[in-house]
Motif scaffolding. Structure first.
Motif, PDB file in Angstrom:
ATOM      1  N   LEU A   1      26.559  18.865-101.769  1.00  0.00           N
ATOM      2  CA  LEU A   1      27.102  17.561-101.376  1.00  0.00           C
ATOM      3  C   LEU A   1      26.009  16.501-101.277  1.00  0.00           C
ATOM      4  CD1 LEU A   1      29.695  18.604 -98.647  1.00  0.00           C
ATOM      5  CD2 LEU A   1      30.222  17.579-100.852  1.00  0.00           C
ATOM      6  N   VAL A   2      24.810  16.913-100.846  1.00  0.00           N
ATOM      7  CA  VAL A   2      23.766  15.910-100.678  1.00  0.00           C
ATOM      8  C   VAL A   2      22.933  15.743-101.941  1.00  0.00           C
ATOM      9  CG1 VAL A   2      23.605  16.216 -98.180  1.00  0.00           C
ATOM     10  CG2 VAL A   2      22.171  17.610 -99.684  1.00  0.00           C
ATOM     11  N   ASP A   3      23.135  16.622-102.920  1.00  0.00           N
ATOM     12  CA  ASP A   3      22.354  16.541-104.160  1.00  0.00           C
ATOM     13  C   ASP A   3      22.925  15.456-105.065  1.00  0.00           C
ATOM     14  OD1 ASP A   3      20.868  16.892-106.348  1.00  0.00           O
ATOM     15  OD2 ASP A   3      21.543  18.952-106.806  1.00  0.00           O
ATOM     16  N   PRO A   4      22.150  14.387-105.353  1.00  0.00           N
ATOM     17  CA  PRO A   4      22.686  13.317-106.199  1.00  0.00           C
ATOM     18  C   PRO A   4      22.983  13.783-107.638  1.00  0.00           C
ATOM     19  CG  PRO A   4      20.378  12.894-105.597  1.00  0.00           C
ATOM     20  CD  PRO A   4      20.770  14.125-104.877  1.00  0.00           C
ATOM     21  N   ASP A   5      22.249  14.861-108.060  1.00  0.00           N
ATOM     22  CA  ASP A   5      22.462  15.333-109.433  1.00  0.00           C
ATOM     23  C   ASP A   5      23.427  16.498-109.506  1.00  0.00           C
ATOM     24  OD1 ASP A   5      20.572  13.470-110.195  1.00  0.00           O
ATOM     25  OD2 ASP A   5      18.927  14.892-109.820  1.00  0.00           O
ATOM     26  N   THR A   6      24.255  16.661-108.523  1.00  0.00           N
ATOM     27  CA  THR A   6      25.142  17.817-108.507  1.00  0.00           C
ATOM     28  C   THR A   6      26.113  17.778-109.677  1.00  0.00           C
ATOM     29  OG1 THR A   6      26.732  19.027-107.214  1.00  0.00           O
ATOM     30  CG2 THR A   6      26.798  16.661-106.981  1.00  0.00           C
ATOM     31  N   ASP A   7      26.466  18.992-110.128  1.00  0.00           N
ATOM     32  CA  ASP A   7      27.405  19.057-111.255  1.00  0.00           C
ATOM     33  C   ASP A   7      28.858  19.107-110.796  1.00  0.00           C
ATOM     34  OD1 ASP A   7      27.435  21.486-110.075  1.00  0.00           O
ATOM     35  OD2 ASP A   7      26.884  22.644-111.860  1.00  0.00           O
ATOM     36  N   TRP A   8      29.051  18.935-109.481  1.00  0.00           N
ATOM     37  CA  TRP A   8      30.400  18.919-108.910  1.00  0.00           C
ATOM     38  C   TRP A   8      31.153  20.235-109.133  1.00  0.00           C
ATOM     39  CZ3 TRP A   8      32.425  15.147-105.818  1.00  0.00           C
ATOM     40  CH2 TRP A   8      31.636  13.988-105.697  1.00  0.00           C
ATOM     41  N   SER A   9      30.417  21.310-109.331  1.00  0.00           N
ATOM     42  CA  SER A   9      31.106  22.581-109.582  1.00  0.00           C
ATOM     43  C   SER A   9      31.863  23.051-108.343  1.00  0.00           C
ATOM     44  CB  SER A   9      30.096  23.643-110.008  1.00  0.00           C
ATOM     45  OG  SER A   9      29.144  23.828-108.969  1.00  0.00           O
ATOM     46  N   PHE A  10      31.399  22.610-107.174  1.00  0.00           N
ATOM     47  CA  PHE A  10      32.121  23.029-105.953  1.00  0.00           C
ATOM     48  C   PHE A  10      33.527  22.462-105.909  1.00  0.00           C
ATOM     49  CE2 PHE A  10      29.953  19.052-104.930  1.00  0.00           C
ATOM     50  CZ  PHE A  10      30.948  18.321-104.298  1.00  0.00           C
ATOM     51  N   ALA A  11      33.741  21.379-106.660  1.00  0.00           N
ATOM     52  CA  ALA A  11      35.060  20.748-106.640  1.00  0.00           C
ATOM     53  C   ALA A  11      35.962  21.250-107.759  1.00  0.00           C
ATOM     54  CB  ALA A  11      34.895  19.231-106.723  1.00  0.00           C
ATOM     55  N   ASN A  12      35.454  22.291-108.460  1.00  0.00           N
ATOM     56  CA  ASN A  12      36.303  22.835-109.526  1.00  0.00           C
ATOM     57  C   ASN A  12      37.653  23.272-108.982  1.00  0.00           C
ATOM     58  OD1 ASN A  12      34.349  22.381-111.388  1.00  0.00           O
ATOM     59  ND2 ASN A  12      33.693  24.537-111.560  1.00  0.00           N
TER      60      ASN A  12
END
Lengths: 330, 295
Positions: free
Chosen positions: A165-176
Motif C-alpha cells: 500500500l505504501v509502495d508508489p511502484d506497486t503493481d496492485w496485485s493485492f487488489a486482484n
C-alpha cells in the motif's frame, strides 16, 4: 482476607489448649513419681559453674524456640484449615471478539488503508483470543485472509499488504479480483461481503467490522449500503465506519456521508469523518475501547485462596521445631 | 536382722579377696602397735603382721609362725562417724546408693574390729540431730549400728550436716579412739578442717570418702535427675553438653585435689570409694597407708 472455616480454627485452638493441659498434667504426675530418676547429691558442683549458666541459657533459648515455633506451627495450621481467602470483585473482559477489517481499495483510500493495516498489525501483538480477518473490496470483495487467531500469520499478511500500500511502484496485485463487478466501489456489496465473513454464528462472540470507505458508489450494486447495514444488524455485527471523504475541503456529497453515518450508527457502531491518515491509530484505540465497554461481563465475586503466607510460616516453624528438637535430643 | 552384716562378710570372703582379708586383719592390728606393749598372748601369724612382733622362740617350737599379741589390742574402740543426711541416699559414682557403699565400708572395718575383740560404736547424724550408739564388741551390735545408718539415710531424711556430727564427736568423745569418718565428696571447708584438726590431736583418724555420682556421666544421660537437697531437676540437655562436661571434669579435678591437699595437710589417711567391689582393696590400701605414714 476472610476465613471460610472459622469454626475449624476455633476447634484447633481448643484442641491445642486441651493437648497442652494434658501434657502439663502428665508432666506433673511423672515428676511426682519418677521411679527411674537418679538422685544425686551436691549438684552445685555443676550448677555453680559459669559454663552451666551459659549452657542453661542455650537450653532456655532452644526451649523458647520450640515453644514459639510450635505455637506458630499450630497457628499456621489453624489458619490453613480455616481456609484463608481474599474476596475480590472483577468485571471480566470478554476476549472473544471477531474483527473483520473491511477496506475499500479504491485510489483515494490507499493512505487510510495503509494506516489501518499498520495499526492492526501492531495490535495483533496484544491479541489473546480475538480473531482478525481482512477483506478488500472495490467492485467485488476478496478475502485477503479469513478470521484467524494465528497472529503471526495475520501479522505477516498485514505487513505485506502495508508494504504494498505504501509502495508508489506497486503493481496492485493485492487488489486482484476486486474489479469483477459491474462498475467500481460497490460499497453496499463490500459491507455485505464482509458481514458474510463471520463464521461460527452459533457461539457468543462479539463481531465487529472496521469499515473504511468514502461511500462513493460508481456502478450497479446488488445491495445498497442501508440494505447491507440491515443485514449486518440482523447478524449482530457492529460496524465502525471511517470516512476520509467527509471533509469540507473535498467536494463531497453530504448525502453519502449522512447515509453512511446512519447505517453505521444503526448497527450500534461509531462513525468518524477524518481528514488525516495519522488519526487512524487513535480511532482504532477508540474502537478497542468501545468494544471493551460493550463486552465486559457481569461483575463476578472471585474467591482466591491465600495459603502462601501460612504455608511458608508453617514450613519455617516446622524447620525450627525440627532443628531445635535435634539440638535438644542430640 | 543380720542382713547387712552378712553382706559385709560375703564381701570380705569373696575368694579373690581372701588374701587381702587376711592382710587386712594384720594391717588393722598394726594400727594400734606401739600404744601398749603389755604382752597378752601369742597367736598365729597372718600376713601383714609386723615381722618384729613374731615370737621366734614360740615359732621354733610350734613349727609355724606365731606373733605376739599385746593386751592393748583388745581394748581399742572404733567409732564410726557417719553423716547420714539425705545426701547419703544419693547415687554414688558407681551407680549404687552411696549409703550401700558407706555401710559396706564401715561394716567391713567394724567387722574386722569386732573379730579382733575391739568395740565398735557409732556417731551418726544430720541436720535433724546426731545420734550416739555406745561402743560394744558384739556382731549383733555392729549389725544394729549399720541398721541405724541405713534407716537414717533416706531420700526423705534430713539434710546432711557433717560439721554437726564432727562437733558432737569433739564434745563427747574423750577417750582415745580410732575414728572412721565416712563422708562424701562435699568440699572439706575451713571450719570442717579446723574441727578435724582438733580431732587429730587425740584420735587416730581414717577418712573414707564415698564418691558422688558423676552428674555428667553417659550412664544416666537420658534419665531424669534431681538433687536430693532440694529436689531440683537437672535437665538432661545440659548433662549432654560437651563444653559443660569439660568444665565440670576440670572443676571435679580441682575439688578432689583441694580435698586431698587439705586432708594430707592434716596428716589424715584418706581414700575415695565409688563402688562396692572397690571397698575391700581400698580399705586395705587405707590402713596400709595409715600405718606407713605413722612409721
Amino acid at each position: 482476607m476472610t476465613l471460610v472455616n472459622l469454626w475449624l480454627v476455633l476447634a484447633w485452638l481448643v484442641a491445642a489448649l486441651v493437648t497442652a493441659a494434658i501434657v502439663v498434667w502428665l508432666q506433673r504426675r511423672a515428676r511426682r513419681r519418677s521411679a527411674e530418676a537418679v538422685p544425686v547429691a551436691h549438684s552445685d558442683r555443676l550448677t555453680t559453674l559459669p559454663a552451666y549458666a551459659s549452657a542453661l541459657r542455650r537450653y532456655r533459648t532452644l526451649l523458647w524456640t520450640v515453644l514459639v515455633a510450635v505455637v506458630l506451627l499450630v497457628a499456621a495450621s489453624a489458619v490453613l484449615s480455616g481456609r484463608l481467602v481474599s474476596l475480590t470483585t472483577v468485571q471480566p473482559e470478554l476476549r472473544n471478539r471477531d474483527i473483520v477489517l473491511c477496506l475499500d481499495v479504491s485510489g483515494s483510500m490507499i493512505d487510510y488503508d495503509a494506516q489501518i493495516v499498520e495499526t492492526f498489525s501492531e495490535l495483533t501483538e496484544e491479541f489473546d483470543g480475538e480473531r482478525i480477518g481482512l477483506v478488500l473490496f472495490n467492485a467485488s470483495a476478496i478475502t485477503s485472509f479469513p478470521l484467524t487467531s494465528d497472529y503471526a500469520y495475520a501479522r505477516s499478511q498485514l505487513d505485506a499488504l502495508h508494504a504494498d500500500l505504501v509502495d508508489p511502484d506497486t503493481d496492485w496485485s493485492f487488489a486482484n479480483g476486486t474489479l469483477l463487478g459491474n462498475g467500481s466501489s460497490m460499497i453496499g456489496d463490500g459491507l455485505a461481503s464482509c458481514v458474510m465473513r463471520f463464521d461460527d454464528l452459533d457461539t457468543q462472540r462479539s463481531r465487529s467490522i472496521v469499515f473504511a470507505t468514502d461511500n462513493y458508489v460508481a456502478g450497479e450494486q446488488i445491495m445498497t449500503l442501508p440494505e447491507a447495514g440491515e443485514f449486518a444488524r440482523s447478524k449482530d455485527v457492529v460496524v465502525f465506519g471511517l470516512n476520509p471523504g467527509d471533509v469540507r475541503s473535498l467536494d463531497y456529497i453530504a448525502e453519502f456521508a449522512d447515509e453512511m453515518r446512519q447505517v453505521v450508527e444503526a448497527t450500534d457502531g461509531t462513525y468518524w469523518a477524518l481528514e488525516d491518515p495519522d488519526a487512524v491509530p487513535g480511532i482504532v484505540a477508540q474502537v478497542q475501547e468501545r468494544q471493551a465497554e460493550r463486552f465486559t461481563g457481569e461483575p463476578v465475586l472471585v474467591v482466591t485462596d491465600e495459603p502462601t503466607l501460612p504455608v511458608l510460616a508453617g514450613f519455617v516453624a516446622l524447620a525450627a521445631v525440627m532443628f531445635a528438637g535435634w539440638r535438644l535430643r542430640r | 536382722m543380720t542382713a547387712l552384716l552378712t553382706r559385709v562378710k560375703t564381701t570380705l570372703s569373696i575368694r579373690a579377696h581372701r588374701r587381702v582379708r587376711g592382710m587386712l586383719d594384720g594391717e588393722y592390728a598394726s594400727i594400734f602397735r606401739g600404744k601398749s606393749h603389755e604382752f597378752d598372748d601369742i597367736r598365729p601369724y597372718v600376713p601383714g603382721d609386723e615381722i618384729r612382733d613374731i615370737d621366734w622362740k614360740a615359732t621354733a617350737r610350734a613349727g609355724y609362725p606365731l606373733t605376739k599379741q599385746f593386751i592393748a589390742h583388745r581394748k581399742q574402740t572404733m567409732m564410726l562417724v557417719v553423716d547420714t543426711g539425705r545426701d547419703l541416699a544419693a547415687v554414688a559414682a558407681g551407680g549404687e546408693p552411696k549409703r550401700d557403699v558407706a555401710v559396706l565400708a564401715a561394716g567391713a572395718l567394724g567387722y574386722i574390729a569386732v573379730r579382733h575383740g575391739d568395740r565398735v560404736g557409732l556417731i551418726a547424724g544430720d541436720a535433724g540431730g546426731v545420734r550416739l550408739v555406745e561402743p560394744k564388741g558384739a556382731e549383733s551390735h555392729l549389725e544394729r549400728i549399720l541398721q541405724v545408718v541405713v534407716e537414717r539415710a533416706r531420700l526423705d531424711g534430713a539434710r546432711s550436716d557433717l560439721r554437726a556430727v564432727l562437733e558432737r564427736v569433739v564434745r563427747t568423745v574423750r577417750r582415745r579412739m580410732l575414728l572412721v569418718i565416712v563422708a562424701d565428696d562435699a568440699a572439706v571447708d575451713e571450719e570442717t578442717a579446723a574441727l578435724v584438726r582438733r580431732l587429730t590431736v587425740q584420735h587416730e583418724i581414717l577418712w573414707i570418702t564415698v564418691g558422688d555420682a558423676d552428674v555428667m556421666a553417659a550412664q544416666w544421660a537420658t534419665s531424669p535427675m534431681f538433687d536430693v537437697a532440694d529436689d531440683s531437676g537437672i535437665p538432661d540437655f545440659l548433662r549432654r553438653d560437651r563444653r559443660l562436661r569439660a568444665a565440670f571434669e576440670e572443676a571435679e579435678r580441682v575439688r578432689d585435689a583441694a580435698r586431698d591437699e587439705r586432708l594430707d595437710a592434716l596428716a589424715i589417711s584418706h581414700v575415695r570409694i565409688t563402688r562396692h567391689d572397690e571397698v575391700v582393696p581400698t580399705l586395705f590400701r587405707l590402713i596400709e597407708a595409715h600405718n606407713h605414714a605413722r612409721r
